[in-house]
Design a protein around this motif. Structure first.
Motif, PDB file in Angstrom:
ATOM      1  N   GLU A 256      -6.679 -34.743   0.305  1.00 34.40           N
ATOM      2  CA  GLU A 256      -5.216 -34.802   0.197  1.00 34.40           C
ATOM      3  C   GLU A 256      -4.802 -35.509  -1.097  1.00 34.40           C
ATOM      4  N   ARG A 257      -4.617 -34.713  -2.156  1.00 32.90           N
ATOM      5  CA  ARG A 257      -4.335 -35.280  -3.475  1.00 32.90           C
ATOM      6  C   ARG A 257      -3.013 -36.052  -3.501  1.00 32.90           C
ATOM      7  N   HIS A 258      -2.077 -35.698  -2.622  1.00 30.56           N
ATOM      8  CA  HIS A 258      -0.792 -36.396  -2.632  1.00 30.56           C
ATOM      9  C   HIS A 258      -0.931 -37.876  -2.275  1.00 30.56           C
TER      10      HIS A 258
ATOM     11  N   ILE B 118      -8.814 -46.092   3.729  1.00 31.87           N
ATOM     12  CA  ILE B 118      -8.015 -45.339   4.705  1.00 31.87           C
ATOM     13  C   ILE B 118      -8.658 -43.984   5.000  1.00 31.87           C
ATOM     14  N   LEU B 119      -9.235 -43.385   3.963  1.00 29.14           N
ATOM     15  CA  LEU B 119      -9.896 -42.082   4.123  1.00 29.14           C
ATOM     16  C   LEU B 119     -11.261 -42.198   4.802  1.00 29.14           C
TER      17      LEU B 119
ATOM     18  N   THR C  76     -13.118 -40.344  -7.493  1.00 32.18           N
ATOM     19  CA  THR C  76     -14.035 -41.133  -6.661  1.00 32.18           C
ATOM     20  C   THR C  76     -14.174 -40.508  -5.283  1.00 32.18           C
ATOM     21  N   ALA C  77     -13.036 -40.127  -4.703  1.00 32.17           N
ATOM     22  CA  ALA C  77     -13.036 -39.522  -3.366  1.00 32.17           C
ATOM     23  C   ALA C  77     -13.795 -38.207  -3.343  1.00 32.17           C
TER      24      ALA C  77
ATOM     25  N   LEU D  22       6.123 -38.278  -6.956  1.00 28.09           N
ATOM     26  CA  LEU D  22       5.401 -37.164  -7.590  1.00 28.09           C
ATOM     27  C   LEU D  22       4.650 -36.306  -6.584  1.00 28.09           C
ATOM     28  N   SER D  23       4.802 -36.597  -5.302  1.00 26.91           N
ATOM     29  CA  SER D  23       3.983 -35.923  -4.290  1.00 26.91           C
ATOM     30  C   SER D  23       4.213 -34.410  -4.258  1.00 26.91           C
ATOM     31  N   SER D  24       5.413 -33.969  -4.635  1.00 25.29           N
ATOM     32  CA  SER D  24       5.685 -32.526  -4.631  1.00 25.29           C
ATOM     33  C   SER D  24       4.895 -31.801  -5.717  1.00 25.29           C
ATOM     34  N   HIS D  25       4.349 -32.570  -6.677  1.00 19.56           N
ATOM     35  CA  HIS D  25       3.556 -31.973  -7.764  1.00 19.56           C
ATOM     36  C   HIS D  25       2.060 -32.162  -7.548  1.00 19.56           C
ATOM     37  N   ALA D  26       1.680 -32.756  -6.406  1.00 18.16           N
ATOM     38  CA  ALA D  26       0.286 -33.165  -6.210  1.00 18.16           C
ATOM     39  C   ALA D  26      -0.690 -32.002  -6.240  1.00 18.16           C
TER      40      ALA D  26
END
Length: 209
Positions: A31-33, A120-121, A91-92, A40-44
């Motif tokens: 989840e890149r957002h 969190i991930l 990293t993820a 900026l989440s709408s551009h993630a």
């Protein structure tokens, strides 16, 4: 199930020559957002680099995929050093594809945020360091893979020395407006060097913030 935006991004990566199915699967599932500011989440899930503060960026997904695919084209890549944690996105991706990731970041607030996101991930195979990336991380050498997410003008000697025999370094080199993405393989007494792409990265800087 991929949502529409992530599916479209993966289709773009396929069209740009990303063929490693494991890389594509992880890129589609991550989840890149979560790695960019809410504004900026709408551009993630666009195939663009985005600002993350402190003059740094989250790399374009294609570049993340390109670098990761190039690294994994070598065999037996299980222990990787990342220079430039940034927001933690690269990293993820790495942490889902290799056994252990050691990541170094010179900007403490970015490192702290990235560490929280990655916890969190549930990615627990990452070791973090607030340090100067030019120095690498000698304590845990040798690395089968090293990825550098900012561009020095010359290859840091420490990184070459911390590669294992047969290990692979993926690094952008050059000045702003004229940078090449290199793949360097360490042999017993020599290094093989290949140019992968023309790229645009923020400069790799020395010292700590």
């Amino acid at each position: 199930m991929l949502n529409h935006y992530r599916k479209r991004l993966i289709e773009q990566l396929l069209a740009q020559g990303i063929s490693n199915s494991n890389v594509l699967e992880v890129m589609g599932a991550t989840e890149r957002h979560m790695f960019v500011d809410e504004a900026l989440s709408s551009h993630a899930y666009t195939n663009n680099a985005l600002p993350i503060g402190y003059g740094q960026t989250i790399s374009q997904p294609y570049i993340v995929a390109r670098m990761t695919q190039a690294l994994l084209s070598q065999t037996n890549i299980s222990k990787v050093l990342e220079i430039g944690t940034g927001c933690g996105y690269q990293t993820a991706i790495l942490a889902q594809l290799v056994k252990k990731v050691y990541t170094v970041e010179r900007i403490k607030p970015l490192l702290d945020k990235a560490q929280k996101r990655l916890e969190i991930l549930g990615l627990n195979n990452i070791v973090f360091s607030h340090n100067d990336g030019y120095l690498g991380w000698n304590k845990y050498k040798s690395y089968q893979g090293i990825i550098v997410t900012a561009a020095p003008t010359e290859i840091p000697e420490a990184l070459l020395n911390q590669l294992s025999i047969g290990g692979c370094l993926i690094i952008p080199i050059g000045y702003k407006g004229k940078q090449s993405l290199l793949k360097i393989i360490r042999n017993h007494n020599t290094y093989e060097q290949y140019v992968l792409d023309q790229v645009s990265f923020v400069p790799l800087q020395k010292g700590l913030i």
